[in-house]
Design a protein around this motif. Structure first.
Motif, short mmCIF file in Angstrom:
data_model
loop_
_atom_site.label_atom_id
_atom_site.label_comp_id
_atom_site.label_asym_id
_atom_site.label_seq_id
_atom_site.Cartn_x
_atom_site.Cartn_y
_atom_site.Cartn_z
N ALA A 1 0.85 -1.19 0.00
CA ALA A 1 0.00 0.00 0.00
C ALA A 1 0.88 1.24 0.00
CB ALA A 1 -0.91 0.02 1.22
N ILE B 1 0.56 5.83 0.28
CA ILE B 1 -0.26 7.03 0.49
C ILE B 1 0.59 8.24 0.12
CG2 ILE B 1 0.37 7.15 2.95
CD1 ILE B 1 -2.52 8.17 3.45
N SER C 1 -4.55 7.15 -1.35
CA SER C 1 -3.94 5.85 -1.13
C SER C 1 -4.15 4.90 -2.31
CB SER C 1 -4.51 5.22 0.15
OG SER C 1 -5.91 5.10 0.06
N SER C 2 -3.29 3.90 -2.37
CA SER C 2 -3.41 2.83 -3.36
C SER C 2 -3.01 1.53 -2.70
CB SER C 2 -2.54 3.11 -4.58
OG SER C 2 -1.19 3.26 -4.21
N TYR C 3 -3.53 0.42 -3.22
CA TYR C 3 -3.34 -0.88 -2.60
C TYR C 3 -3.08 -1.96 -3.63
CZ TYR C 3 -5.53 1.42 1.39
OH TYR C 3 -5.82 2.28 2.41
N THR D 1 -5.69 -0.92 5.45
CA THR D 1 -5.86 0.52 5.27
C THR D 1 -4.58 1.22 5.67
OG1 THR D 1 -8.23 0.36 5.81
CG2 THR D 1 -7.22 2.54 5.91
N ILE D 2 -4.06 2.03 4.76
CA ILE D 2 -2.88 2.85 5.05
C ILE D 2 -3.35 4.24 5.43
CG2 ILE D 2 -2.55 3.55 2.63
CD1 ILE D 2 0.49 3.42 3.14
N SER D 3 -2.65 4.83 6.38
CA SER D 3 -2.97 6.20 6.81
C SER D 3 -1.70 6.88 7.28
CB SER D 3 -4.03 6.18 7.92
OG SER D 3 -3.56 5.48 9.06
N ARG D 4 -1.81 8.17 7.54
CA ARG D 4 -0.65 8.92 8.01
C ARG D 4 -1.09 10.00 8.98
NH1 ARG D 4 2.27 10.96 3.01
NH2 ARG D 4 3.45 12.20 4.53
#
Length: 122
Positions: free
Chosen positions: A49, A51, A57-59, A68-71
């Protein structure tokens, strides 16, 4: 030199969840795209993944709708929430950073963490 430190790996049963963290330092975090890759024994390191600096984001297909990617720019930290884990998700997970643009290619990243092991038992 950019430093990336992963944490949060461990052993979990199939169907369980883990949350990985990647603490970044020595960079202007908000200017960087962040990504997660993984590598199982005998396999190449593969994209999981990414971001970008705007939060888009992309997976990989294999993890879409489960991960789920987050920052958090204020904490200079990226996260990977992993749900409905499967034995085939077992791998060392690596955080990577790239200035400006996100990419799904490991060759485009020149900043890497040391990795954190995720093991999913059946």
């Amino acid at each position: 030199q950019v430093q990336l430190v992963e944490s949060g790996g461990g052993l979990v049963q199939a169907g369980g969840s883990l949350r990985l963290s990647c603490a970044a330092s020595r960079l202007t975090f908000s200017d960087y795209a962040m990504a997660w890759f993984r590598q199982a024994p005998g396999n190449q390191r593969e994209f999981v993944a990414a971001i970008n600096k705007f939060g888009v984001s992309s997976y990989a297909k294999s993890v879409k709708e489960r991960f789920t990617i987050s920052r958090d720019n204020a904490k200079s930290t990226a996260f990977l929430q992993m749900n409905i884990l499967k034995p085939e998700d077992t791998a060392a997970y690596y955080c990577a950073a790239r200035l400006m643009l996100a990419s799904t290619s490991r060759a485009d990243y020149n900043n890497w963490g040391q990795g954190t092991q995720v093991t999913v038992s059946s």
